[in-house]
Enzyme design. Structure first.
Site, PDB file in Angstrom:
ATOM      1  N   TYR A   1       1.691  -5.753 -10.545  1.00  0.00           N
ATOM      2  CA  TYR A   1       2.663  -4.909 -11.345  1.00  0.00           C
ATOM      3  C   TYR A   1       3.869  -5.332 -11.473  1.00  0.00           C
ATOM      4  O   TYR A   1       4.534  -6.459 -10.857  1.00  0.00           O
ATOM      5  CB  TYR A   1       2.352  -3.444 -10.886  1.00  0.00           C
ATOM      6  CG  TYR A   1       0.799  -2.999 -10.952  1.00  0.00           C
ATOM      7  CD1 TYR A   1       0.159  -3.390 -12.061  1.00  0.00           C
ATOM      8  CD2 TYR A   1       0.020  -2.703  -9.930  1.00  0.00           C
ATOM      9  CE1 TYR A   1      -1.041  -3.104 -12.106  1.00  0.00           C
ATOM     10  CE2 TYR A   1      -1.313  -2.280  -9.873  1.00  0.00           C
ATOM     11  CZ  TYR A   1      -1.934  -2.686 -11.233  1.00  0.00           C
ATOM     12  OH  TYR A   1      -3.148  -2.571 -11.200  1.00  0.00           O
TER      13      TYR A   1
ATOM     14  N   GLY B   1      -8.973   3.465   2.207  1.00  0.00           N
ATOM     15  CA  GLY B   1      -9.311   3.648   0.870  1.00  0.00           C
ATOM     16  C   GLY B   1     -10.716   3.994   0.781  1.00  0.00           C
ATOM     17  O   GLY B   1     -11.058   5.322   1.059  1.00  0.00           O
ATOM     18  N   ARG B   2     -11.720   3.024   0.322  1.00  0.00           N
ATOM     19  CA  ARG B   2     -12.891   3.407  -0.085  1.00  0.00           C
ATOM     20  C   ARG B   2     -13.903   4.016   0.923  1.00  0.00           C
ATOM     21  O   ARG B   2     -14.560   4.967   0.859  1.00  0.00           O
ATOM     22  CB  ARG B   2     -13.375   2.103  -0.522  1.00  0.00           C
ATOM     23  CG  ARG B   2     -13.076   1.564  -1.762  1.00  0.00           C
ATOM     24  CD  ARG B   2     -13.492   0.180  -2.071  1.00  0.00           C
ATOM     25  NE  ARG B   2     -12.622  -0.836  -1.091  1.00  0.00           N
ATOM     26  CZ  ARG B   2     -12.602  -2.056  -1.268  1.00  0.00           C
ATOM     27  NH1 ARG B   2     -13.462  -2.499  -2.152  1.00  0.00           N
ATOM     28  NH2 ARG B   2     -12.038  -2.820  -0.497  1.00  0.00           N
TER      29      ARG B   2
ATOM     30  N   ARG C   1       4.949  -0.822  -1.127  1.00  0.00           N
ATOM     31  CA  ARG C   1       3.800  -1.795  -0.788  1.00  0.00           C
ATOM     32  C   ARG C   1       4.080  -3.025  -1.589  1.00  0.00           C
ATOM     33  O   ARG C   1       4.467  -3.286  -2.805  1.00  0.00           O
ATOM     34  CB  ARG C   1       2.366  -1.116  -1.679  1.00  0.00           C
ATOM     35  CG  ARG C   1       1.148  -1.931  -1.432  1.00  0.00           C
ATOM     36  CD  ARG C   1      -0.107  -1.344  -2.109  1.00  0.00           C
ATOM     37  NE  ARG C   1      -0.708  -0.589  -0.779  1.00  0.00           N
ATOM     38  CZ  ARG C   1      -1.906  -0.077  -0.670  1.00  0.00           C
ATOM     39  NH1 ARG C   1      -2.595  -0.313  -1.884  1.00  0.00           N
ATOM     40  NH2 ARG C   1      -2.684   0.469   0.300  1.00  0.00           N
TER      41      ARG C   1
ATOM     42  N   SER D   1      -4.959   5.701   1.353  1.00  0.00           N
ATOM     43  CA  SER D   1      -4.333   4.670   0.598  1.00  0.00           C
ATOM     44  C   SER D   1      -4.296   4.990  -0.688  1.00  0.00           C
ATOM     45  O   SER D   1      -5.232   5.828  -1.127  1.00  0.00           O
ATOM     46  CB  SER D   1      -5.212   3.515   0.723  1.00  0.00           C
ATOM     47  OG  SER D   1      -4.604   2.184   0.251  1.00  0.00           O
ATOM     48  N   PRO D   2      -3.260   4.764  -1.456  1.00  0.00           N
ATOM     49  CA  PRO D   2      -2.839   5.367  -2.957  1.00  0.00           C
ATOM     50  C   PRO D   2      -4.269   4.844  -3.657  1.00  0.00           C
ATOM     51  O   PRO D   2      -4.678   3.655  -3.577  1.00  0.00           O
ATOM     52  CB  PRO D   2      -1.822   4.768  -3.155  1.00  0.00           C
ATOM     53  CG  PRO D   2      -1.369   3.542  -2.217  1.00  0.00           C
ATOM     54  CD  PRO D   2      -2.260   3.833  -1.092  1.00  0.00           C
TER      55      PRO D   2
END
Ligand SMILES: Cc1cc2nc3c(=O)[nH]c(=O)nc-3n(C[C@H](O)[C@H](O)[C@H](O)COP(=O)(O)O)c2cc1C
Length: 383
Positions: A201, A341-342, A249, A41-42
């Site tokens: 965003y 991700g994490r 996304r 994941s970005p």
């Protein structure tokens, strides 16, 4: 002259597909073959200097590009300096940024041929913020804040900057900088682009009634709110090579009764598909401070709804932490890919562990082969 050592003596091929696992099936997106369904994941690294990648990126890319995941997506990368979330965010708006990223990518590419994507982003009204762990919320002007833009003059929350409501000329400029950054990404040999239209965003803000209260043809009904993000998508698709995949996304919900709803996300994905979009990566939130029912796989239902409703290839993300959970999401058809991700930051060889647990094989660099799990297969050039 001493020849330089790399891991690319022969062109790697996709590791043998293993039909016992859905997660380890290859996937084709236009001319690109992902060797498995695990996506890095970005993740912003807040480690750039004037938008330029640094040695930290070399370490991070190196780790993630040898993780065994089938696709690495580079963090939110600003298409314009004003579009950075923080002053330390990565960018791709000028030649220096391009050169710095070329340096990092070309060095990691000597050892990994994994497909690489980049998330192109403009932070809109949430730009000019502190990087986490250093500060909180928006920067003040004496901390280097710059003026921010948005669909309407509505700040993200109390204490945040009042954005300048974008004129048509501002919108043209943003369309242009997205397209220019896409051209730079192509020159860098990047394989895939993901446009950031989630988390509040700029493109997400246009989609959300919480941030977009324009009275022109870019605000109001969903049809109008989608118009600008779709324009950006089309402009990038027009300059991005035909054989390379382009995805988005997006938010599956704003977690707010007056915000974007899942039905809206399905319609947005359907419109994207008509314009040649190859995948949607379904996230949520970020247009307002709201209560989010966080738990394992909490965003997967949005990926499933959008996949069913639009027919687009879909990425699920959000607390997908166990290999079995990831396998079930893909095997049950809730999503085509899972972004992690994490769990990948915690264990950069999570995909090796997944392959072992699921009885599959995954490509590992030969240097690590003696340590690799039973699932590890050396890359083809040493087989
Ligand atoms: C350090 C960090 C940086 C992140 N940066 C980005 C980013 O650049 N772009 C983005 O869309 N999401 C970003 N996210 C969100 C992740 O991509 C992902 O959607 C989220 O962490 C949930 O997945 P996970 O539970 O597997 O970590 C970031 C998350 C973390 C932890």
């Amino acid at each position: 002259m001493k020849s330089e050592f790399t891991n690319n003596d022969r062109q790697p091929v996709v590791a043998e597909s293993d039909h016992s696992s859905a997660l380890f099936q290859p996937l084709n997106l236009r001319g690109l073959t992902l060797p498995n369904r695990i996506v890095v994941s970005p993740m912003c690294q807040y480690s750039a200097s004037d938008g330029c990648a640094t040695d930290w990126h070399l370490l991070h890319f190196g780790s993630m590009m040898t993780s065994g995941a089938g696709l690495f997506i580079i963090e939110a990368t600003a298409v314009d300096p004003r579009g950075r979330i923080t002053p330390e965010c990565l960018g791709l708006w000028n030649d220096d940024n391009e050169e710095a990223l070329r340096n990092v990518l070309s060095r990691v590419r000597k050892y990994s041929q994994v497909p690489v994507g980049i998330q192109l982003s403009h932070a809109g009204r949430k730009a000019a913020s502190h990087r986490p762990f250093v500060g909180k919320g928006p920067l003040k002007s004496d901390q280097g804040a710059w003026p921010v833009i948005g669909p309407s003059a509505i700040p993200f929350a109390d204490g945040w900057q009042m954005p300048h409501a974008m004129s048509r000329a501002d919108m043209d400029e943003v369309v242009n900088v997205f397209a220019q950054a896409a051209k730079r990404a192509d020159r860098l040999g990047v394989d895939l682009i993901e446009l950031h239209a989630a988390h509040g965003y700029l493109l997400s803000a246009f989609l959300s009634p919480l941030a977009n209260q324009r009275s022109d043809e870019y605000g109001g009904s969903l049809e109008y709110r989608m118009r600008f993000p779709l324009e950006v998508f089309s402009a990038v698709r027009a300059v991005w090579p035909e054989h390379k995949p382009l995805g988005v996304r997006a938010n599956g919900t704003d977690w707010h009764p007056q915000g974007l709803q899942t039905e809206d996300a399905v319609i947005f994905a359907t419109e994207l598909r008509k314009l040649g979009c190859d995948f949607v990566d379904m996230s949520t939130g970020g247009n307002a401070y709201t209560k989010v029912p966080i738990g394992p796989g909490y965003q997967v239902p949005f990926a499933e709804a959008v996949r069913q409703g639009s027919g687009l290839t879909t990425v699920a993300v959000g607390l997908i932490q166990s290999p079995r959970q990831a396998e079930n999401i893909v095997a049950s058809g809730q999503a085509d890919l899972v972004a992690v991700g994490r769990a990948l930051l915690n264990n950069p060889h999570w995909p090796w562990q997944a392959a072992e647990e699921l009885g599959c094989s995954v490509e590992v660099p030969w240097q690590y082969f003696r340590a690799a799990t039973k699932a590890g297969v050396p890359p083809p050039y040493v087989r």
